[in-house]
Scaffold this motif. Structure first.
Motif, PDB file in Angstrom:
ATOM      1  N   PHE A 139     -44.473  17.806  38.028  1.00 32.78           N
ATOM      2  CA  PHE A 139     -45.611  16.974  38.415  1.00 32.78           C
ATOM      3  C   PHE A 139     -45.226  15.962  39.493  1.00 32.78           C
ATOM      4  O   PHE A 139     -46.032  15.631  40.362  1.00 32.78           O
ATOM      5  CB  PHE A 139     -46.187  16.258  37.195  1.00 32.78           C
ATOM      6  N   LEU A 140     -43.980  15.470  39.464  1.00 31.23           N
ATOM      7  CA  LEU A 140     -43.507  14.565  40.510  1.00 31.23           C
ATOM      8  C   LEU A 140     -43.479  15.280  41.855  1.00 31.23           C
ATOM      9  O   LEU A 140     -43.955  14.760  42.866  1.00 31.23           O
ATOM     10  CB  LEU A 140     -42.118  14.046  40.154  1.00 31.23           C
ATOM     11  N   ALA A 141     -42.930  16.480  41.875  1.00 29.57           N
ATOM     12  CA  ALA A 141     -42.853  17.256  43.118  1.00 29.57           C
ATOM     13  C   ALA A 141     -44.236  17.574  43.665  1.00 29.57           C
ATOM     14  O   ALA A 141     -44.426  17.648  44.890  1.00 29.57           O
ATOM     15  CB  ALA A 141     -42.060  18.537  42.888  1.00 29.57           C
ATOM     16  N   LYS A 142     -45.221  17.746  42.768  1.00 28.74           N
ATOM     17  CA  LYS A 142     -46.589  18.053  43.175  1.00 28.74           C
ATOM     18  C   LYS A 142     -47.366  16.807  43.589  1.00 28.74           C
ATOM     19  O   LYS A 142     -48.532  16.906  43.977  1.00 28.74           O
ATOM     20  CB  LYS A 142     -47.330  18.742  42.025  1.00 28.74           C
ATOM     21  N   GLY A 143     -46.734  15.629  43.497  1.00 26.46           N
ATOM     22  CA  GLY A 143     -47.415  14.404  43.879  1.00 26.46           C
ATOM     23  C   GLY A 143     -48.321  13.848  42.805  1.00 26.46           C
ATOM     24  O   GLY A 143     -49.142  12.962  43.065  1.00 26.46           O
ATOM     25  N   LYS A 144     -48.166  14.320  41.561  1.00 25.69           N
ATOM     26  CA  LYS A 144     -49.020  13.866  40.469  1.00 25.69           C
ATOM     27  C   LYS A 144     -48.391  12.740  39.672  1.00 25.69           C
ATOM     28  O   LYS A 144     -48.991  12.204  38.751  1.00 25.69           O
ATOM     29  CB  LYS A 144     -49.365  15.046  39.554  1.00 25.69           C
ATOM     30  N   GLU A 160     -36.141  18.070  47.575  1.00 21.70           N
ATOM     31  CA  GLU A 160     -37.339  17.262  47.742  1.00 21.70           C
ATOM     32  C   GLU A 160     -37.369  16.001  46.876  1.00 21.70           C
ATOM     33  O   GLU A 160     -38.200  15.126  47.103  1.00 21.70           O
ATOM     34  CB  GLU A 160     -38.587  18.097  47.440  1.00 21.70           C
ATOM     35  N   LEU A 161     -36.454  15.899  45.924  1.00 16.13           N
ATOM     36  CA  LEU A 161     -36.430  14.750  45.016  1.00 16.13           C
ATOM     37  C   LEU A 161     -35.092  14.030  45.119  1.00 16.13           C
ATOM     38  O   LEU A 161     -34.069  14.622  45.430  1.00 16.13           O
ATOM     39  CB  LEU A 161     -36.661  15.192  43.571  1.00 16.13           C
ATOM     40  N   LYS A 283     -38.174  12.276  47.875  1.00 13.08           N
ATOM     41  CA  LYS A 283     -37.404  11.814  49.030  1.00 13.08           C
ATOM     42  C   LYS A 283     -38.302  11.229  50.104  1.00 13.08           C
ATOM     43  O   LYS A 283     -37.888  10.367  50.880  1.00 13.08           O
ATOM     44  CB  LYS A 283     -36.576  12.969  49.604  1.00 13.08           C
ATOM     45  N   SER A 284     -39.536  11.681  50.159  1.00 16.87           N
ATOM     46  CA  SER A 284     -40.474  11.215  51.185  1.00 16.87           C
ATOM     47  C   SER A 284     -41.178   9.917  50.786  1.00 16.87           C
ATOM     48  O   SER A 284     -41.993   9.404  51.540  1.00 16.87           O
ATOM     49  CB  SER A 284     -41.531  12.292  51.442  1.00 16.87           C
ATOM     50  N   GLU A 285     -40.851   9.365  49.613  1.00 17.82           N
ATOM     51  CA  GLU A 285     -41.564   8.199  49.094  1.00 17.82           C
ATOM     52  C   GLU A 285     -41.280   6.951  49.934  1.00 17.82           C
ATOM     53  O   GLU A 285     -40.135   6.618  50.219  1.00 17.82           O
ATOM     54  CB  GLU A 285     -41.147   7.938  47.646  1.00 17.82           C
TER      55      GLU A 285
END
Length: 303
Positions: A139-144, A160-161, A283-285
């Motif tokens: 869910f974190l990877a999906k932006g949820k 990605e994380l 990582k994009s946060e």
């Protein structure tokens, strides 16, 4: 599509379903939802009737998700998250933090983390679903979700994380109090080699499984294993009757019953048999609310 005439599941039914899906135990799910088990069972039955399929297979001891149930977990979580976000938007509420906590640990019993997490939750602006680590990372990877706190690092999401080590959770040995080794404060697995270890499938947590298995391979004897029951209370009851032992996170070693005790592992075993707890963000946060919250979990130290 005529959504007015179609019979659709209710939000309450989906919430009940997710609680059972996460706990795989109707009693514990009912306790989480602050309700009794009979109405929870009725909600699940009505949901299954509405969808026209079974979501769980269950008997007196075990509960499992069916393939349809597995598919519904992601969709139900997405629907409830979206509806929650919509409710906040129409109420003109400010941006809030979505933080997920692994359900395999009891953070209320981890002094090193409890106050840090509690400090983030000074208002109603934070959602805290409790799922297993793999679900949280998905869910974190999906932006949820915005931040998740998990047990053990996943190698599948490293591109990605970003993972930050927070804490190392010791494992305790749940064992029969009738066993001679229970008289010691710290126990080696060699001293309980006559007991089978209740153990789980590698698919449940590959990193943690491999960490433990690497240590088991170094033992001077072949460690006997038996299948871990889905219900932890059943497992602890079996242990109290001398049928085996289990390695459990210290924070969840709270069940007391006659014939059962918890002991620390000896220093050598404790170095290998533990759970590394991580805070994870994308990582994009770049959002300030997320970065500040992460820093507060890390005590504002550079990582």
């Amino acid at each position: 599509m005529d959504n007015i005439n179609n019979k659709l599941p209710s939000i309450k039914q989906l919430q009940c379903f997710l609680a059972v899906a996460q706990e795989l135990n109707f009693r514990r799910a009912a306790e989480r939802l602050h309700m009794t088990q009979p109405p929870l069972t009725r909600h699940i039955k009505c949901l299954e009737e509405t969808l026209g399929c079974d979501l769980f297979t269950r008997n007196t001891h075990e509960v499992h998700l069916t393939n349809n149930g597995l598919m519904l977990v992601e969709k139900a979580t997405h629907l409830i998250n979206e509806f929650t976000l919509f409710m906040r938007e129409i109420k003109n509420e400010e941006v809030y933090l979505r933080i997920g906590l692994t359900c395999t640990l009891n953070f209320n019993n981890i002094s090193e983390l409890h106050n840090k997490i509690k400090a983030l939750m000074t208002g109603d602006e934070i959602d805290t679903p409790h799922l297993v680590s793999s679900q949280l990372l998905h869910f974190l990877a999906k932006g949820k979700m915005d931040i998740v706190i998990i047990g053990e690092k996943s190698l599948h999401n490293e591109h990605e994380l970003k993972f930050y080590l927070l804490y190392r959770e010791p494992l305790l040995l749940a064992m029969p109090s009738s066993h001679p080794a229970s008289l010691k404060e710290k126990v080696s697995l060699t001293e309980v080699s006559d007991l089978p270890l209740f153990w789980f499938s590698r698919n449940a947590n590959p990193i943690f499984y491999d960490k433990c298995e690497n240590y088991f391979q170094q033992l001077p004897f072949l460690l006997k294993r038996c299948k871990e029951p889905d219900d932890s209370l059943v497992m602890l009851s079996d242990i109290s009757r001398g049928k085996g032992m289990a390695l459990m996170p210290r924070s969840i070693c709270i069940s007391n019953q006659k014939g059962l005790c918890y002991r620390e592992l000896d220093d050598v075993a404790a170095q290998s048999l533990n759970i590394d707890v991580y805070a994870v963000i994308r990582k994009s946060e770049t959002r300030e609310i997320v970065i500040n919250s992460l820093n507060s979990l890390l005590n504002n130290k550079e990582n």
